[in-house]
Motif scaffolding. Sequence first.
Motif, PDB file in Angstrom:
ATOM      1  N   GLY A   1       0.808  -1.225   0.000  1.00 49.66           N
ATOM      2  CA  GLY A   1       0.000   0.000   0.000  1.00 49.66           C
ATOM      3  C   GLY A   1       0.832   1.261   0.000  1.00 49.66           C
TER       4      GLY A   1
ATOM      5  N   ALA B   1       2.583  13.248   2.914  1.00 49.78           N
ATOM      6  CA  ALA B   1       1.707  12.181   3.418  1.00 49.78           C
ATOM      7  C   ALA B   1       2.565  11.066   3.995  1.00 49.78           C
TER       8      ALA B   1
ATOM      9  N   ARG C   1      -5.666   6.067   2.477  1.00 53.71           N
ATOM     10  CA  ARG C   1      -6.263   6.623   1.260  1.00 53.71           C
ATOM     11  C   ARG C   1      -6.518   5.528   0.221  1.00 53.71           C
ATOM     12  N   GLY C   2      -5.503   4.692   0.026  1.00 53.76           N
ATOM     13  CA  GLY C   2      -5.626   3.628  -0.983  1.00 53.76           C
ATOM     14  C   GLY C   2      -6.754   2.671  -0.624  1.00 53.76           C
TER      15      GLY C   2
ATOM     16  N   ARG D   1     -12.114  13.158  -0.424  1.00 56.17           N
ATOM     17  CA  ARG D   1     -11.286  13.045   0.775  1.00 56.17           C
ATOM     18  C   ARG D   1      -9.888  12.508   0.487  1.00 56.17           C
ATOM     19  N   THR D   2      -9.798  11.666  -0.530  1.00 57.30           N
ATOM     20  CA  THR D   2      -8.516  11.017  -0.822  1.00 57.30           C
ATOM     21  C   THR D   2      -7.717  11.760  -1.894  1.00 57.30           C
TER      22      THR D   2
ATOM     23  N   VAL E   1      -6.136  16.667   0.853  1.00 51.84           N
ATOM     24  CA  VAL E   1      -7.366  16.691   1.646  1.00 51.84           C
ATOM     25  C   VAL E   1      -7.080  15.870   2.913  1.00 51.84           C
ATOM     26  N   ASP E   2      -7.778  14.792   3.176  1.00 46.33           N
ATOM     27  CA  ASP E   2      -7.658  14.165   4.497  1.00 46.33           C
ATOM     28  C   ASP E   2      -6.268  13.564   4.711  1.00 46.33           C
ATOM     29  N   ALA E   3      -5.669  13.916   5.812  1.00 43.27           N
ATOM     30  CA  ALA E   3      -4.345  13.388   6.141  1.00 43.27           C
ATOM     31  C   ALA E   3      -4.331  12.888   7.587  1.00 43.27           C
ATOM     32  N   ASP E   4      -5.465  12.375   8.005  1.00 43.94           N
ATOM     33  CA  ASP E   4      -5.576  11.750   9.323  1.00 43.94           C
ATOM     34  C   ASP E   4      -6.023  10.311   9.081  1.00 43.94           C
ATOM     35  N   PRO E   5      -5.117   9.360   9.298  1.00 44.36           N
ATOM     36  CA  PRO E   5      -5.425   7.986   8.887  1.00 44.36           C
ATOM     37  C   PRO E   5      -6.680   7.417   9.565  1.00 44.36           C
TER      38      PRO E   5
ATOM     39  N   ASN F   1      -9.294   9.128  10.654  1.00 44.73           N
ATOM     40  CA  ASN F   1     -10.429   9.798  10.016  1.00 44.73           C
ATOM     41  C   ASN F   1     -10.723   9.163   8.652  1.00 44.73           C
TER      42      ASN F   1
ATOM     43  N   ARG G   1      -3.509  -1.162  -9.201  1.00 47.90           N
ATOM     44  CA  ARG G   1      -3.781  -1.788  -7.902  1.00 47.90           C
ATOM     45  C   ARG G   1      -5.282  -1.935  -7.694  1.00 47.90           C
TER      46      ARG G   1
ATOM     47  N   LEU H   1     -13.767  16.384   6.630  1.00 50.40           N
ATOM     48  CA  LEU H   1     -13.129  15.495   5.647  1.00 50.40           C
ATOM     49  C   LEU H   1     -11.683  15.860   5.381  1.00 50.40           C
ATOM     50  N   CYS H   2     -11.176  16.842   6.114  1.00 48.90           N
ATOM     51  CA  CYS H   2      -9.754  17.181   5.941  1.00 48.90           C
ATOM     52  C   CYS H   2      -9.113  17.469   7.277  1.00 48.90           C
ATOM     53  N   LYS H   3      -8.862  16.397   7.998  1.00 47.75           N
ATOM     54  CA  LYS H   3      -8.076  16.536   9.220  1.00 47.75           C
ATOM     55  C   LYS H   3      -6.628  16.190   8.890  1.00 47.75           C
TER      56      LYS H   3
ATOM     57  N   SER I   1      -3.120  14.823  10.914  1.00 45.03           N
ATOM     58  CA  SER I   1      -2.502  14.405  12.179  1.00 45.03           C
ATOM     59  C   SER I   1      -1.516  15.478  12.614  1.00 45.03           C
TER      60      SER I   1
END
Lengths: 637, 637
Positions: free
Chosen positions: A48, A75, A83-84, A199-200, A204-208, A210, B52, B358-360, B362
């Motif tokens: 991953g 990231a 994300r994946g 989100r991916t 955008v989202d960088a809190d695993p 979340n 993938r 949707l964008c947290k 860490s």
Amino acid sequence: MAGDNGKSNRSTDPAVQEMIAKAESMNVFTVWDRYEAMQPQCGFGDTGLCCRHCLQGPCRIDPFGDGPDKAICGASADVMVARGLDRAIAAGTAAHSGHARHLAHTMLKMAEGKAKDYSVKDGAKLRTVATRMNIPVEGRSDNDIALDLATAALADFNEKDTPVMWAASVVTKDRARVLTDLGLVPKGIDYEISEIMHRTLYGVDADPVNLLLAGLRCGVADLAGCYMGTDLADILFGTPTPVVTEANLGTLKADAVNIAVHGHNPVLSDLMVTVAQDKKEAAVSAGASGINMVGICCTGNEVMMRHGIPSCTHSVSQEMAIMTGALDAMVVDYQCIMPALVNVAECMGTTIVTTMDLCKISGATHIEFSEEAASEKAKEAIDIAIQNFTRRKGNGVDIPDIRTPVVAGFSVEAIVGALAKVDAEEPLKPVVDNIKAGNIRGVCLFAGCNNVKVPQDRNFTIMARKLLEENVLLVATGCGAGALMRHGFMDPTNVDDMCGDGLKAVLTAIGEANELGGPLPPVLHLGSCVDNARAVALAVAVADYLGVDTDKLPVVASAAEAVSEKAVSIGAYAVAAGLPTHVGVMLPVLGSPLVTQVLTDKVKDLTGGYFIVDLDPESAADKLLNAIDERRAGLGL
Amino acid sequence: MAGDNGKSNRSTDPAVQEMIAKAESMNVFTVWDRYEAMQPQCGFGDTGLCCRHCLQGPCRIDPFGDGPDKAICGASADVMVARGLDRAIAAGTAAHSGHARHLAHTMLKMAEGKAKDYSVKDGAKLRTVATRMNIPVEGRSDNDIALDLATAALADFNEKDTPVMWAASVVTKDRARVLTDLGLVPKGIDYEISEIMHRTLYGVDADPVNLLLAGLRCGVADLAGCYMGTDLADILFGTPTPVVTEANLGTLKADAVNIAVHGHNPVLSDLMVTVAQDKKEAAVSAGASGINMVGICCTGNEVMMRHGIPSCTHSVSQEMAIMTGALDAMVVDYQCIMPALVNVAECMGTTIVTTMDLCKISGATHIEFSEEAASEKAKEAIDIAIQNFTRRKGNGVDIPDIRTPVVAGFSVEAIVGALAKVDAEEPLKPVVDNIKAGNIRGVCLFAGCNNVKVPQDRNFTIMARKLLEENVLLVATGCGAGALMRHGFMDPTNVDDMCGDGLKAVLTAIGEANELGGPLPPVLHLGSCVDNARAVALAVAVADYLGVDTDKLPVVASAAEAVSEKAVSIGAYAVAAGLPTHVGVMLPVLGSPLVTQVLTDKVKDLTGGYFIVDLDPESAADKLLNAIDERRAGLGL
């Protein structure tokens, strides 16, 4: 019989082994050859740890710490892996719900009088489902109810203030509360897919965590898609009841026009079965004994359950059906259809007929399906097969003489019906009493695909044998069901050999109460992969009967040889429903210890469910037994 | 000034160069270091030749023919590349439309009286847009119209029998027909995203052309998302009119509480600007001269256009704003926000405040935004910045003394308004006449991001210089606008130096007619990346005036340093709209000669548009000039 044949490490199915040998001798390249040619597979993708979500990449993170530990955007491995995984869940959800939406459109067109080839086949289920969806049924025609139900189904795809009905109303009350509290109730199926894609995106989202929670919510949307798919298919094509049939390549007939339906949606394949009867004469005129319809993968499961159509083969061995030289046409809808089929088909004289706009294959013959002209399109496809038969007539074919008896078609309604013969007042009591008494130690669902990385069917058969000996009641769907049926696990005569004494007694008692002249089969065939919804329905029925939530039941699930992103989204909803869920191949998550830990452990504190990733079927079975025993202990059993 | 500074190959922006040097001296790892550490990047991913999408993979196809030429499932390089591209388009579409949906919800809550901090700021635009959407406006209150408009916007996300209104109604009539004939009219924004995810699943679409057409349709859905985003933002926050302001790191102030808003959606950032005025006293009490709000990326463009807030920096140099040591808080919404910001922020004492579920990120501080409590949330974020200022007060900061004058805020309405001063009856006539006369050779839109693979701003500035000299009227959005503004391209005093004589005369004439005391700036700032919709609106207005379709206009587009999947989806709709569309970085498509050929050539026969992929800005500019001349010739000019 199961997994004890050492001739080939590619498949444990002797019929498939014969065809692999033929392919080798003819220098036909098949999935196993392509797999070998692909070695070594990319270790970054495998764990991953690669990302192509923007044009600054591709990025790779070295899991051993020798290379970069962050993507170009910053990231982390955890973010990249989460994300994946989320995108895989979104894709799986899109596929199941795309299938369900197709059925909803078919039902709508039927109700509007635009699709004359369809009708309500199960009015009782129509009313049950409509009632669950708060649609009035009293004094209304099937058609009127169907119109409202199809409209409600389509509404579930859209973002709205109310939750997705096919998710919120199909779980236990406690589970609905748990999901609400965790923010895991989807607002709309398409909405959640779209939200995951947003989100991916880069930046955008960088809190695993979340990201993983959003993935679980999308997984619950996948449950909605599956459940809707099952409900609508039952209403339009009939709720399955047990049928006796056969499986494996030996179901092909040298002297008949052989047509395989392959894919997932019964919307065409169910009609093909009916239309094939009308076309028998044309086939006979062409010199054939008739039309022999067989199924592959989940559309095969659909027509097997409802019409007793034999299953020819499944998943990783789909090319092998063509290798027989006996297949005149393979009519496909969508999902799990290897593009390589056209190459093998070209070698063997089979025509691949694609039928859906969203699933064309370069080199295949395309007949654009429409519900309005469904029979006509089915006839066109059958005519192609008859024409092909005319060409191959008299040529030698290689059909392995291997067929396994199968009793299939155990919808929840059919199971409850069979149990009602034991206890008419409280049909679930016999099962629950036997769980309490230990005759049934627990329940395990086998689902998912065959994966080329596993000798075909090995994981399923080894695990099923072990669990049956330990008196675990087994249900199966999709190509998991396919694997088990081809190895005799759906043949009632194998109960004696396969099942522990407690389970044997239960299966026999139910069989006798139903005057079957023998026990139920060792493994109950629940249906196709959308029919994992039936497993949820069964678990919810038992949970409601016991007055506990689904995460308290001694019920587990396994996708022992998973392939499709659909298996990932199914796994997500199994975990959201509270089930210990085994996956027998590596998920691309190992690059993130955090994600791995959340999925296999921490999520337990939230939903009660969790993933068990174990590639060894023996130890995986042990882990599932432990999980079952833990649940039993929790219930004081 | 532009791209002639050789000090660093990382950025051509001298302010950014200073901060890069500072980061180096402090051993702070930035995006350029991560990019270097990532070398060599994976050649498979780079060419689109890895997949993938199932658990049998990862698969890689060797572009040089030495390894496998097919995936394990049999997917060809063409299929693999087309699938990957489709998913990128789906992600980009999800992001833009997610932004638009957010605005629709805000408008709905406002109209329902639930979001008191918002109001209709541009009633005229509300009525124009509502009328376009067939919503009655006569004798109705803004609020009633807004309620209907927000509802119509949300409906465009759902699959329905009618096309997506924000797509079908915003193109020329001819274009609507072309798109309909090609099956490229989306049924619903979320629907198309979901359909792409289904289609690109293992064993679904394996026809590369079919995949690409679906990708284009999703691209048209992206146009809808962008257009809706622009429309609703203008209604809620005001349609931009020209403002005079500044850009670059020199807009930070050592003695003020510096707050950067970063991301895309004005729903929070626009309020931050208002609330900051109320909080001035608190900042002064803390010892600051006041609150200095600056923008980064597209939310920066939004507040610049509407409030004259300076742009601090853009895209790839976002970390550099923090490297100054002067930034007290960076308040982010979503998209293009590097997760690495938190690491640089930790070194420099900046607080990163995330605001959207949707964008947290860490390590960041999260304040969950809600429209219902918007001002309160904005105050919370500002309080964090003031607190941070108290800590850093007296410490040294490094603010490069570099600021460029900027005239921004050229909405289509503003452009037409300015032209109306020249010809009140037919405002577009002056532009069209000048195009005909050759004073304006054509129009080019610069859009998209900065990509770490390109010395920052190099491609934009080289291309813009060349095109301006050749009398091409330039408009710019997003971080493309950011690049050009930081290099003086939005400073009217540079018209003399930068523009060819014809263009100079036009810009001067319009400036004089508007009593600006000088010309319009060399490049017109159209706005943020959703505001690429403004470029479409402008092209459609000109096309309608001329009575031709948009694929006949001498109008081209360029994403010279693209990063985000949003740039890919924007490219898709630019091509669907008929524009020659340059991309200045490699798209992951080279692994498929077929896909490359379709995108750069064959698609021209369908939509009139096509991609030009060229990494050399000089030759890219030549190609765009050729494309413009070809179109001029087509119009007989």
